[in-house]
Every structure is written in C-alpha cells, then in structure tokens.
Design a protein around this motif. Structure first.
Motif, PDB file in Angstrom:
ATOM      1  N   PHE A   1      49.007 -20.504  14.814  1.00  0.00           N
ATOM      2  CA  PHE A   1      47.571 -20.032  15.268  1.00  0.00           C
ATOM      3  C   PHE A   1      46.867 -21.138  15.083  1.00  0.00           C
ATOM      4  O   PHE A   1      46.510 -22.029  14.170  1.00  0.00           O
ATOM      5  N   TYR A   2      45.770 -21.389  16.322  1.00  0.00           N
ATOM      6  CA  TYR A   2      44.892 -22.197  16.210  1.00  0.00           C
ATOM      7  C   TYR A   2      43.441 -21.735  16.744  1.00  0.00           C
ATOM      8  O   TYR A   2      43.336 -20.734  17.600  1.00  0.00           O
ATOM      9  N   LEU A   3      42.397 -22.199  16.223  1.00  0.00           N
ATOM     10  CA  LEU A   3      41.238 -21.977  16.613  1.00  0.00           C
ATOM     11  C   LEU A   3      40.733 -22.638  17.827  1.00  0.00           C
ATOM     12  O   LEU A   3      41.012 -23.977  17.814  1.00  0.00           O
ATOM     13  N   LYS A   4      40.449 -22.120  18.819  1.00  0.00           N
ATOM     14  CA  LYS A   4      39.672 -23.021  20.021  1.00  0.00           C
ATOM     15  C   LYS A   4      38.602 -23.697  19.665  1.00  0.00           C
ATOM     16  O   LYS A   4      37.585 -23.401  18.839  1.00  0.00           O
ATOM     17  N   ILE A   5      38.350 -24.650  20.611  1.00  0.00           N
ATOM     18  CA  ILE A   5      37.229 -25.864  20.234  1.00  0.00           C
ATOM     19  C   ILE A   5      35.825 -24.957  20.476  1.00  0.00           C
ATOM     20  O   ILE A   5      35.115 -25.129  19.708  1.00  0.00           O
ATOM     21  N   GLY A   6      35.636 -24.086  21.253  1.00  0.00           N
ATOM     22  CA  GLY A   6      34.231 -23.311  21.526  1.00  0.00           C
ATOM     23  C   GLY A   6      34.024 -22.686  20.044  1.00  0.00           C
ATOM     24  O   GLY A   6      32.729 -22.555  19.939  1.00  0.00           O
ATOM     25  N   PHE A   7      34.816 -21.885  19.391  1.00  0.00           N
ATOM     26  CA  PHE A   7      34.647 -21.199  18.200  1.00  0.00           C
ATOM     27  C   PHE A   7      34.084 -22.251  17.141  1.00  0.00           C
ATOM     28  O   PHE A   7      32.913 -21.937  16.477  1.00  0.00           O
ATOM     29  N   THR A   8      34.903 -23.245  16.902  1.00  0.00           N
ATOM     30  CA  THR A   8      34.541 -24.305  15.916  1.00  0.00           C
ATOM     31  C   THR A   8      33.489 -25.066  16.305  1.00  0.00           C
ATOM     32  O   THR A   8      32.337 -25.161  15.338  1.00  0.00           O
TER      33      THR A   8
END
Length: 225
Positions: free
Chosen positions: A208-215
């Motif tokens: 699972f990875y957090l997308k750039i927009g979220f971070t």
DNA sequence: GTTTGATCATGT
DNA sequence: ACATGATCAAAC
C-alpha cells in the motif's frame, strides 16, 4: 548521540530531536553517525530513511509494527522539492493477499502504521547529491477524521477486490489517496494470493502506498500554520 | 520468500 | 512532466 543513548523516552523528546535536525545536510548527519554517503541512491534506496532511523534511535530493520512501539509513532522520511512538495509516493506496508477474512480497517496494518507518523521532509531532487540534501522541519501527524475516512474507503475497496480474487485487476489508478503497487525484489517475485474461483494462486507481492496528493496536503497544512 | 527502508526509470 | 510498474539492499 549513539543508538543506545538516543532512544527517546517520550514523544516530546523524539519531536524535539527531530526539530534539532532541521537544517542539517545529510553529509553532516552521516559523518556524525559514522556512515558513508553514497554517490547516488540507485543502489541505496533506503539510505536516507536508515540514516534518520539511526539518528533518532528507531528500532532498525525490525519486523514488527511502528518504529517506536512504546510511543505509538511511525517514522517516515519523505523526499520533497524546494517548496516542500513530495517527489514520491509513500510506502506504508505490505498488502495481505490471503487469509483476509478477519481483517477489518480497525485492525489493519495500514491504520496502525498511519495512526501517528513523524514525517521528516528531506530534499530529494535528483540533481542534488545525497550529501548536500538538507533535512526539513518535522511534522508529527495524526490523520484527521476526513483523512482517515478517505484512507478507509480506499483500503476497503482494495481489500474487497483482493478478497474476491481480483488482485491482478488492480492497478495503481485505483484509490483516491491510497494505492496498491508492486513491492518486490523484481517482477518475477511470487507470493500466495486468492484466485477468481477462490483457489490459491501465485502473484506479484503488493504494497500500500500513499499518493503524492495526500501527503502534499498534510504537509501543506503544516506549513501554513 | 518476507518485511524493513524506499527511489528508480520507463511509458504515457 | 509525472505517475506507474519495477527495482535495490539488508536482515531474517
């Protein structure tokens, strides 16, 4: 400040130490920790993260959960550009592809890991040699109700597909803030998963990875304060 | 092979 | 230019 005497006994102490690292170059921190600075990160992709783990006294190369279990804190270095914008997605944890029956959001690894994160932004533009990259101001983050809702929605959608034996149909485009992508030594790696008829199959391990927009949003919120 | 730490590098 | 799919290293 070696490993044995640098283990923070409180969240306040951990945060304080992280704040004192802001402004340091990775070369300076590496020298203090007695580490060599690689020419580039092509063969040392986890070097920055390991350097910060050492400097902050995190449990290195551990198997379990958070980096600071006793403090309930997960440490994450995040490569950013000069404006503090993330340059990469953020790996969270490996995705369970089998025995998913009893897994719910409330007891998931994703939720546990992201319940509280100490983010350490580090300049990561490829034109800047690793040693010259500077450490930024840290952020101790806990997801807001809205952020957790978004994470939960994506996690439940992805886990349902996995449970239905459709893992091989999932691409990084699924999910608004959380995505599922390969997490392996190479594309030939195989692990057990559930097939379309509920039968055991072999497939590429995923994470699972957090997308750039979220971070980017959570870091921006911090910078605006 | 698995899980930790992630970034690389090609396709679009 | 940028995200997706691929990849690198170490400890176990």
């Amino acid at each position: 400040m070696n490993k044995s005497d640098s283990r923070p006994h409180s969240v306040a102490m951990l945060l304080s130490r992280a704040e004192q690292l802001a402004g340091w170059s990775l070369a300076e921190l590496a020298q203090q920790q007695g580490l060599e600075v690689p020419r580039d990160l092509r063969r040392d992709k986890g070097w920055v993260g390991q350097l910060l783990e050492l400097a902050l006294g995190a449990s290195a190369g551990s198997k379990p959960e958070q980096d600071f279990p006793e403090l309930g804190v997960e440490l994450k270095t995040i490569p950013v550009d000069r404006h503090g914008r993330p340059l990469e997605t953020t790996f969270v944890c490996v995705a369970p592809l089998t025995d998913t029956a009893g897994i719910r959001w409330e007891n998931s690894n994703v939720r546990n890991k992201l319940s509280r994160v100490l983010w350490i932004p580090v300049l990561g533009e490829r034109e800047i040699p690793p040693g010259e990259r500077r450490i930024g101001q840290p952020l101790l983050w806990e997801p807001t109700a809205e952020e957790e809702h978004l994470l939960r929605q994506d996690w439940e959608e992805l886990m349902e597909l996995i449970s239905l034996g459709r893992v091989q149909e999932i691409t990084a485009r699924h999910g608004q803030v959380l995505q599922l992508r390969p997490k392996a030594a190479n594309s030939r790696a195989q692990t057990a998963a559930i097939g379309k008829d509920g039968e055991p199959i072999q497939t590429l391990p995923r994470g699972f990875y957090l997308k750039i927009g979220f971070t980017a949003a959570l870091l921006a919120r911090h910078f605006m304060l």
